[in-house]
Design a protein around this motif. Structure first.
Motif, PDB file in Angstrom:
ATOM      1  N   HIS A  35       0.815  -1.212   0.000  1.00 45.59           N
ATOM      2  CA  HIS A  35       0.000   0.000   0.000  1.00 45.59           C
ATOM      3  C   HIS A  35       0.852   1.268   0.000  1.00 45.59           C
ATOM      4  N   LEU A  36       2.026   1.209   0.573  1.00 44.91           N
ATOM      5  CA  LEU A  36       2.935   2.355   0.478  1.00 44.91           C
ATOM      6  C   LEU A  36       3.338   2.604  -0.968  1.00 44.91           C
ATOM      7  N   ALA A  37       3.513   1.525  -1.720  1.00 48.96           N
ATOM      8  CA  ALA A  37       3.962   1.651  -3.108  1.00 48.96           C
ATOM      9  C   ALA A  37       2.959   2.400  -3.974  1.00 48.96           C
ATOM     10  N   GLY A  38       1.709   2.412  -3.580  1.00 51.17           N
ATOM     11  CA  GLY A  38       0.692   3.099  -4.362  1.00 51.17           C
ATOM     12  C   GLY A  38       0.510   4.560  -3.993  1.00 51.17           C
ATOM     13  N   LEU A  39       1.349   5.059  -3.085  1.00 50.23           N
ATOM     14  CA  LEU A  39       1.234   6.443  -2.626  1.00 50.23           C
ATOM     15  C   LEU A  39       2.492   7.224  -2.981  1.00 50.23           C
ATOM     16  N   ASP A  40       2.340   8.498  -3.189  1.00 47.48           N
ATOM     17  CA  ASP A  40       3.467   9.374  -3.526  1.00 47.48           C
ATOM     18  C   ASP A  40       4.298   9.609  -2.275  1.00 47.48           C
ATOM     19  N   ALA A  41       5.508   9.049  -2.241  1.00 48.06           N
ATOM     20  CA  ALA A  41       6.354   9.131  -1.047  1.00 48.06           C
ATOM     21  C   ALA A  41       6.789  10.560  -0.744  1.00 48.06           C
ATOM     22  N   ASP A  42       6.772  11.435  -1.733  1.00 45.77           N
ATOM     23  CA  ASP A  42       7.160  12.825  -1.499  1.00 45.77           C
ATOM     24  C   ASP A  42       6.075  13.603  -0.760  1.00 45.77           C
ATOM     25  N   LEU A  43       4.831  13.150  -0.869  1.00 47.11           N
ATOM     26  CA  LEU A  43       3.719  13.836  -0.225  1.00 47.11           C
ATOM     27  C   LEU A  43       3.213  13.103   1.017  1.00 47.11           C
ATOM     28  N   LEU A  44       3.418  11.799   1.053  1.00 49.78           N
ATOM     29  CA  LEU A  44       3.001  11.020   2.217  1.00 49.78           C
ATOM     30  C   LEU A  44       3.925  11.318   3.392  1.00 49.78           C
ATOM     31  N   LYS A  45       3.344  11.566   4.538  1.00 50.09           N
ATOM     32  CA  LYS A  45       4.127  11.799   5.753  1.00 50.09           C
ATOM     33  C   LYS A  45       3.988  10.654   6.740  1.00 50.09           C
ATOM     34  N   GLU A  46       2.760  10.100   6.847  1.00 46.75           N
ATOM     35  CA  GLU A  46       2.532   9.077   7.865  1.00 46.75           C
ATOM     36  C   GLU A  46       1.411   8.142   7.437  1.00 46.75           C
ATOM     37  N   LEU A  47       1.589   6.869   7.754  1.00 43.27           N
ATOM     38  CA  LEU A  47       0.541   5.860   7.593  1.00 43.27           C
ATOM     39  C   LEU A  47       0.369   5.176   8.940  1.00 43.27           C
TER      40      LEU A  47
END
Length: 219
Positions: free
Chosen positions: A150-162
């Protein structure tokens, strides 16, 4: 003569105070409309204003209860002020422990309980190099492979926390940064002038629903 000078000073001061109050009221009015464009995504949305002037929204999207918050962060050292969007699926999940993945941790995140979780977990292979992971019960935490999917489907530059927990799921997203020029020149850190667009929010809502569905398939 002194009386006239003091009267002039008081008049100028009152004028400045009135202007500042007007600017503050206008700023809060603009902030309060931040979720105006995304309300249509939710069934019977409930909106309230936080002390910051930004709204908090609760409502059902695809029959799931979500909570939206906005947190301005002007305290991070040597970084531009940021506006964080907290998207929470506020329903119980099959997760048996809390797992918190924090990207680019600095220890001063005003929106997170990350540092309160007892156990630091070694970063598994494939995870972003600049992330830290904590849990309250690592032996019961969600498998790393599922989190990585699920992390792979999110923009790591904009994601801060899951955050994955028995109580719900949360994504913390960088909604905006202060304008660099205005901040460096005038320390102007005003953000949130443009309402959040549905096209930016809906993928995050769907991402949490997909994660919830995968959690239901765990043994």
């Amino acid at each position: 003569m002194k009386f006239l000078i003091w009267a002039l000073v008081i008049a100028i001061g009152c004028g400045i105070a009135v202007r500042l109050r007007g600017q503050s009221a206008k700023r809060f009015a603009v902030r309060g409309r931040y979720f105006a464009a995304v309300e249509k995504l939710f069934a019977a949305p409930i909106v309230a204003l936080a002390p910051t002037g930004f709204p908090r929204l609760s409502g059902h999207y695809q029959d799931a209860l979500f909570d939206l918050q906005v947190v301005p962060d002007t305290l991070t050292y040597r970084k531009l002020p940021a506006l964080w969007l907290l998207v929470t699926l506020a329903e119980p999940t099959p997760a048996r422990a809390t797992l918190d993945v924090m990207l680019r941790p600095r220890g001063v995140e005003p929106f997170s309980n990350f540092r309160d979780l007892a156990v630091q977990i070694a970063t598994p292979a494939g995870f972003p190099e600049d992330c830290a992971i904590r849990s309250d019960a690592p032996e019961a935490a969600v498998p790393a492979a599922l989190v990585l999917k699920h992390l792979a489907g999110l923009d790591a530059d904009l994601l801060k926390e899951l955050v994955i927990s028995p109580k719900g799921l949360r994504l913390v997203w960088l909604a905006e940064e202060a304008d660099r020029t205005r901040y460096l020149a005038f320390r102007d850190s005003e953000m949130g002038k443009t309402p959040l667009a549905p096209a930016r929010l809906e993928p995050l809502l769907n991402a949490l629903l997909a994660l919830r569905d995968d959690l239901k398939e765990l043994p």
